[in-house]
Write an enzyme that holds these catalytic residues in place. Structure first.
Site, PDB file in Angstrom:
ATOM      1  N   ASN A  76     -31.925  -9.453 -16.830  1.00 45.88           N
ATOM      2  CA  ASN A  76     -33.354  -9.235 -16.659  1.00 45.88           C
ATOM      3  C   ASN A  76     -33.655  -7.892 -16.002  1.00 45.88           C
ATOM      4  OD1 ASN A  76     -33.598 -11.795 -17.720  1.00 45.88           O
ATOM      5  ND2 ASN A  76     -34.057 -12.770 -15.765  1.00 45.88           N
ATOM      6  N   ASN A 176     -32.613  -7.203 -23.523  1.00 47.17           N
ATOM      7  CA  ASN A 176     -32.079  -8.452 -22.974  1.00 47.17           C
ATOM      8  C   ASN A 176     -33.129  -9.556 -23.035  1.00 47.17           C
ATOM      9  OD1 ASN A 176     -30.177 -10.078 -21.105  1.00 47.17           O
ATOM     10  ND2 ASN A 176     -32.115 -10.127 -20.014  1.00 47.17           N
ATOM     11  N   GLU A 177     -32.763 -10.671 -23.636  1.00 47.27           N
ATOM     12  CA  GLU A 177     -33.580 -11.893 -23.634  1.00 47.27           C
ATOM     13  C   GLU A 177     -35.056 -11.606 -23.896  1.00 47.27           C
ATOM     14  OE1 GLU A 177     -32.808 -14.219 -20.107  1.00 47.27           O
ATOM     15  OE2 GLU A 177     -30.760 -14.687 -20.729  1.00 47.27           O
ATOM     16  N   TYR A 248     -25.955 -21.491 -20.213  1.00 49.84           N
ATOM     17  CA  TYR A 248     -25.477 -21.909 -18.902  1.00 49.84           C
ATOM     18  C   TYR A 248     -25.511 -23.432 -18.839  1.00 49.84           C
ATOM     19  CZ  TYR A 248     -26.321 -17.030 -17.581  1.00 49.84           C
ATOM     20  OH  TYR A 248     -26.304 -15.660 -17.513  1.00 49.84           O
ATOM     21  N   GLU A 296     -23.727 -13.816 -22.216  1.00 50.49           N
ATOM     22  CA  GLU A 296     -23.960 -14.501 -20.943  1.00 50.49           C
ATOM     23  C   GLU A 296     -23.521 -15.950 -21.121  1.00 50.49           C
ATOM     24  OE1 GLU A 296     -27.649 -14.148 -18.786  1.00 50.49           O
ATOM     25  OE2 GLU A 296     -27.978 -12.099 -19.510  1.00 50.49           O
TER      26      GLU A 296
END
Length: 507
Positions: A76, A176-177, A248, A296
């Protein structure tokens, strides 16, 4: 210690492989988040800091861990990243607010320090560009500063900052994301796909040989999962090489059985993204395949409150400092097995993160560094999981889970070194109370003998390593494992990660 009446079993045959392991599978991740950088890898004034402020005790552990690539600077954090703040004389670098983690960033550790870190650890940099608050022009400027040999304002600026030779960064993440509403500069799939394509096209004008990673979904639970990947790849398929996955896992509501089966979800996630990539490939009539960068992944207890008192805009606050148990290490090892079982398409991965922040390595400011329980499966896989992944079709007893139904007690993979014939088997017994008998038919690989069988397990599934007891949990030799007439017989302890090494052919 009881045992199931039915053993788990599988057969290995060198003729049936999945694919070669790309060394980038053993990558990690350094983000300007919490204490990953400051008092993690970088702490001037520490008794073991080198002249550049890098902690030598941490560098030694990173080399032991076997990390091959390091993704940087986020995460982030990258969506508000101003790379030019992080270069040049330290005393002239501005202090900024980091919106991603509500912290204050001093920029004392920047791009040049990161590249020095990579050189000292022998790792390949995997750089991310800011497509949140910035875009095409900024990506081009960062690429020119980093990789152009010289003779331009930006490349000469790098040389003036002490790096005469170009950094030669080959792998770049395009943001990212960007699907996440929490992301600074969050975009729709159509907006991001267009921006990623334009950024990739422009970057390739400078260096056509770059390897570029487009943002996939930040989790398979996102409401746009699947359609996001398809839309982005429709826009950028011929310009990128990989699409990213993030996942995750944590134990919730005391459901340890489902937690131990987390790799079921990870494998389904991988296979779903592969299917989407190949569907777009067929629609566009493209020849190349898009590979996956699982950049990730980890066990992360997101629902637990932070035990440390943290205020907004602190410098290097204690964030996400999960302490991992033996149970966590078994799940972690199972996630590694999932990645290896898809080595034909997962050609890069990044354990998030490397130090202090949901990490295999922990430190104390001014104090020691030590290995968490999750350190050991990663180090063993990186050291011995090199070569070609063999197909492992497990015949195993199952156990019931609330999330995934009946799940095999055994989760396993095997990697073969085709030059020596040596084989390493990685295996997890998900059962919490019973040992699991295992037989592996080796006659299809001509393996001669057992080299070693190491197990990570403990009578206390909550056992951890701490600064006071850094070696409470370590791998140890298993007993009773034998190879007879081309068949390996072992008994896997309950709730255990296992590495079984076998010698190659002996002519």
């Amino acid at each position: 210690m009881s045992r199931p009446t039915t053993p788990a079993r599988f057969t290995l045959d060198s003729a049936f492989g999945i694919g070669a392991v790309n060394p980038r599978l053993y990558g990690s991740f350094v983000e300007h988040l919490g204490r990953c950088v400051y008092t993690g890898i970088y702490e001037p004034g520490h008794p073991q800091a080198d002249a550049d402020g890098l902690r030598l005790d941490v560098l030694e552990l990173i080399r032991e861990l076997g990390v091959t690539t390091v993704r940087y600077p986020g995460g982030n954090f990258v969506s508000g990243y101003r790379w030019e703040d992080s270069v040049g004389p330290r005393e002239e670098r501005p202090v900024r607010l980091d919106l991603a983690w509500k912290s204050t960033e001093t920029n004392e550790f920047g791009l040049g320090e990161f590249m020095d870190f990579c050189a000292k650890t022998g790792t390949e940099p995997m750089m991310a560009v800011n497509l949140g608050t910035r875009g095409v022009e900024d990506a081009l400027r960062l690429l020119e500063y980093s990789n152009h040999p010289g003779g331009t304002e930006l490349s000469d600026r790098r040389a003036a900052h002490g790096a005469k030779e170009p950094y030669g960064i080959k792998m770049w993440c395009l943001g990212n994301e960007m699907d996440g509403p929490w992301q600074t500069g969050h975009k729709t799939a159509e907006e991001y796909g267009r921006l990623a394509a334009e950024t990739a096209r422009a970057m390739r004008m400078i260096d056509p040989g770059l390897e570029l990673v487009a943002c996939g979904s930040s989790a398979s639970s996102m409401p746009t999962f699947g359609s996001w990947e398809a839309t982005v790849l429709e826009a950028a398929y011929d310009l990128v090489d990989h699409i990213s996955l993030h996942a995750y896992y944590e134990e919730t509501d005391g459901d340890r059985d489902s937690f131990l089966a987390s790799a079921v979800d990870m494998e389904h996630f991988i296979e779903s993204v592969v299917a989407t990539c190949d569907h777009v490939r067929a629609r566009l009539k493209e020849k190349k395949r898009i590979n996956l960068s699982f950049d990730e992944w980890n066990v992360w207890y997101q629902k637990r409150p932070n035990p440390h008192q943290v205020e907004d805009w602190q410098q290097a606050p204690r964030l996400l400092e999960d302490v991992y148990t033996v149970t966590d290490a078994v799940v972690f090892g199972s996630l590694l097995i999932a990645l290896l079982r898809h080595a034909d398409r997962v050609t890069a991965a990044s354990l998030a993160q490397l130090v202090n922040v949901i990490a295999p390595i922990m430190t104390e400011p001014g104090g020691p560094a030590w290995r968490q329980t999750t350190f050991f499966p990663f180090a063993q896989a990186s050291a011995y999981g090199r070569g070609r992944v063999l197909r492992v079709d497990v015949d195993s007893p199952t156990y019931p889970t609330a999330r995934f139904g009946d799940v095999p007690l055994l989760h396993a993979t095997a990697v073969m070194d085709d030059e020596t014939g040596d084989i390493t088997v990685f295996a997890v017994n998900r059962g919490q109370t019973d040992a699991l008998p295992l037989t592996i038919d080796l006659r299809g690989v001509g393996t001669a003998a057992l080299t070693e069988h190491l197990v990570l397990a403990d009578s206390d599934p909550e056992a951890t390593n701490t600064a006071d007891r850094p070696d409470r949990v370590t791998p140890r030799p298993a007993t009773g494992t034998v190879v007879t007439d081309g068949v390996l017989h072992a008994e896997l302890e309950p709730l255990s990660w296992n590495m079984i090494r076998l010698t190659g052919r002996q002519d």
